[in-house]
Scaffold this active site. Structure first.
Site, mmCIF file in Angstrom:
data_model
loop_
_atom_site.group_PDB
_atom_site.id
_atom_site.type_symbol
_atom_site.label_atom_id
_atom_site.label_comp_id
_atom_site.label_asym_id
_atom_site.label_seq_id
_atom_site.Cartn_x
_atom_site.Cartn_y
_atom_site.Cartn_z
ATOM 1 N N GLY A 40 2.250 -9.830 -9.989
ATOM 2 C CA GLY A 40 1.469 -9.002 -9.065
ATOM 3 C C GLY A 40 2.461 -8.359 -8.114
ATOM 4 N N THR A 288 10.523 -6.003 -16.284
ATOM 5 C CA THR A 288 9.237 -6.131 -15.591
ATOM 6 C C THR A 288 9.467 -6.587 -14.145
ATOM 7 O OG1 THR A 288 8.429 -7.002 -17.683
ATOM 8 C CG2 THR A 288 6.892 -7.029 -15.830
ATOM 9 N N GLY A 291 11.233 -3.111 -10.093
ATOM 10 C CA GLY A 291 10.884 -2.242 -8.967
ATOM 11 C C GLY A 291 10.416 -3.071 -7.772
ATOM 12 N N ASP A 292 9.710 -4.156 -8.038
ATOM 13 C CA ASP A 292 9.227 -5.025 -6.948
ATOM 14 C C ASP A 292 10.380 -5.774 -6.294
ATOM 15 O OD1 ASP A 292 6.684 -4.215 -7.633
ATOM 16 O OD2 ASP A 292 6.356 -5.929 -8.960
ATOM 17 N N ALA A 327 17.153 -11.523 -16.525
ATOM 18 C CA ALA A 327 16.464 -12.757 -16.920
ATOM 19 C C ALA A 327 15.003 -12.436 -17.180
ATOM 20 C CB ALA A 327 16.600 -13.805 -15.809
#
Ligand code: RIB
Ligand code: NA
EC number: 2.7.1.15
Length: 345
Positions: A40, A288, A291-292, A327
Site C-alpha cells: 500500500g 514494486t 517509487g514509495d 530485493a
C-alpha cells in the site's frame, strides 16, 4: 513528541506471485514463488521514512480481519505511531494482487476495501498530529477528497505538503496542484524502463498524436502516471520536462518526475530550468514500491535535513530507492538507516 512525518494513506496486503513473464488476457501461466507482504503506497512511504529514522504517524484504515490485525502489528514493529490507524468491520483490509516477471516488471490489481472508508471525521480526530508535523504525505489509494483535505489542513498550519498522485487519476481535482508544495509523480508506476518499453513508448507516441485532445483514451488505466495526468507520454527526459512545465502551469510549486532507472527530473517555479538527477546503475530484481521508497525517503530528508538542496535530497532518495529494487517485495526490500552508506545522513 509529535511525529515529524505524517502520512495519510493506504495499507494493502500484497499478494505476490513471481513468474518468468506476465500472463496475457485469458491465459494461465505457472509461477515459481508466492509470498504475502505488507504494501500500500501510504504505508510503504511511511515505513521507508521510519526506517531512515523519522518519527512517523500513519493515518489510515484497515479491516477488522486477520490482514488488518497483522498490518497494525507490522506498523508497530516499524516504530510507526498507530494512534490514528482505524479498524473497520464494514470492509476488508485492502489487497494488491501483484505479478512480477523475471525482469522485475509487474502488473498490479488493487482492491482498496477499508482504505476507501478513511473519512473526514478520521482526519479531524488526527488534526493535531497533522498540524504539528514537518511534512504531510498523501497519495491516491484512499478517497481523493480525503487526501486533498489532509493537504489543506497541513497547508493551513504551514506544514510542508508532499503529494504523490499514484495510482494516477485522469481527472485529478486541480486543487491538488496548488495544495502540493512538492508534486512527485512517476513516469511509470513501479516499472523500470527496458529497451522494449522504450520502443513501445515510441510507438504509442506515434499513435497518440492526438492523445492530449482526449481521443486516444485507450492508453488510460495503464501505469504511465505522468502521461495520465498530462496526456504527454513520457519516453525521455524532454518529455518529462514538458510534463514538469505543464504541471507548474497548473499551479505546482515544485515538480519531480521519477524516471525509474533514469533517476528523476525536477523543475520549480524558483528554478524553471529542469534538472536531471540521475540514479546509479543497479540490477533490478523487483521494482514494486520503488517509487514509495523514494517518496518516503524524500519526506525524511524534507523533515530532518531541510537545509539540503532539493537536488541533493533527490539524489539521496534515489540511492535509498535503488536499494529497494534489488530485493523482492515492497517493504520487505526497504533499507534501514544502519544498512545504508552513512554519508546519506
Ligand atoms: O506502490 C506499490 C504498492 O502499490 C504496492 O505495495 C501495492 O500495495 C500497491 O498499492
Ligand atoms: Na523491491
Amino acid at each position: 513528541m509529535a511525529a515529524e512525518v505524517v502520512v495519510v494513506g493506504s495499507c494493502m496486503t500484497d499478494l505476490v506471485s513471481l513468474t518468468t513473464r506476465l500472463p496475457k488476457a485469458g491465459e494461465t501461466i505457472l509461477g515459481h514463488k508466492f509470498f504475502v507482504g505488507f504494501g500500500g503506497k501510504g504505508a510503504n512511504q511511511c515505513v521507508q521514512s521510519a526506517r531512515l529514522g523519522a518519527k512517523t504517524s500513519l493515518i489510515c484504515k484497515v479491516g477488522n480481519d486477520s490482514f488488518g490485525n497483522d498490518y497494525v502489528d507490522n506498523l508497530k514493529k516499524n516504530s510507526i505511531s498507530t494512534a490514528f490507524v482505524g479498524q473497520t468491520a464494514d470492509a476488508a483490509t485492502g489487497t494488491a494482487s501483484i505479478i512480477v516477471n523475471s525482469e522485475g516488471q509487474n502488473v498490479i490489481v488493487i482492491v482498496p476495501g477499508a482504505n476507501l472508508l478513511l473519512n473526514f471525521e478520521d482526519l479531524k480526530r488526527a488534526s493535531d498530529v497533522i498540524c504539528k508535523a514537518k511534512v504531510v504525505v498523501c497519495q491516491l489509494e484512499i478517497t481523493p477528497a480525503v487526501s486533498l483535505e489532509a493537504l489543506k489542513m497541513a497547508r493551513a498550519s504551514g506544514v510542508k505538503t508532499l503529494f504523490n498522485p499514484a495510482p494516477a487519476l485522469a481527472d485529478l481535482d486541480p486543487q491538488f496542484y496548488t495544495y502540493s508544495d512538492i508534486f512527485c509523480c512517476n513516469e511509470t508506476e513501479g516499472t523500470h524502463r527496458t529497451p522494449v518499453s522504450c520502443f513501445l513508448n515510441a510507438v504509442r507516441k506515434l499513435l497518440c498524436l492526438d492523445y492530449a485532445s482526449g481521443l486516444a483514451k485507450w492508453c488510460n488505466g495503464s501505469h504511465f502516471g505522468a502521461e495520465i495526468l498530462t496526456g504527454i507520454p513520457v519516453g525521455n527526459l524532454e518529455d518529462a520536462e514538458k510534463v514538469g512545465r505543464m504541471l507548474l502551469e497548473r499551479g505546482c510549486k515544485l515538480v519531480i518526475v521519477t524516471l525509474g532507472a533514469e533517476g528523476c527530473m525536477m523543475i520549480s517555479g524558483d528554478e524553471p530550468i529542469p534538472k536531471h538527477v540521475p540514479a546509479g546503475k543497479v540490477r533490478a530484481v523487483d521494482t514494486t514500491g520503488a517509487g514509495d521508497s523514494f517518496v518516503g525517503a524524500l519526506a525524511f530528508y524534507l523533515a530532518y535535513y531541510p537545509k539540503l538542496s532539493m537536488e541533493e535530497m533527490i539524489r539521496k532518495s534515489n540511492c535509498v530507492a535503488s536499494v529497494s529494487v534489488q530485493a523482492p517485495g515492497t517493504q520487505s526490500s526497504y533499507p534501514y538507516r544502519k544498512d545504508l552508506p552513512q554519508d546519506l545522513f
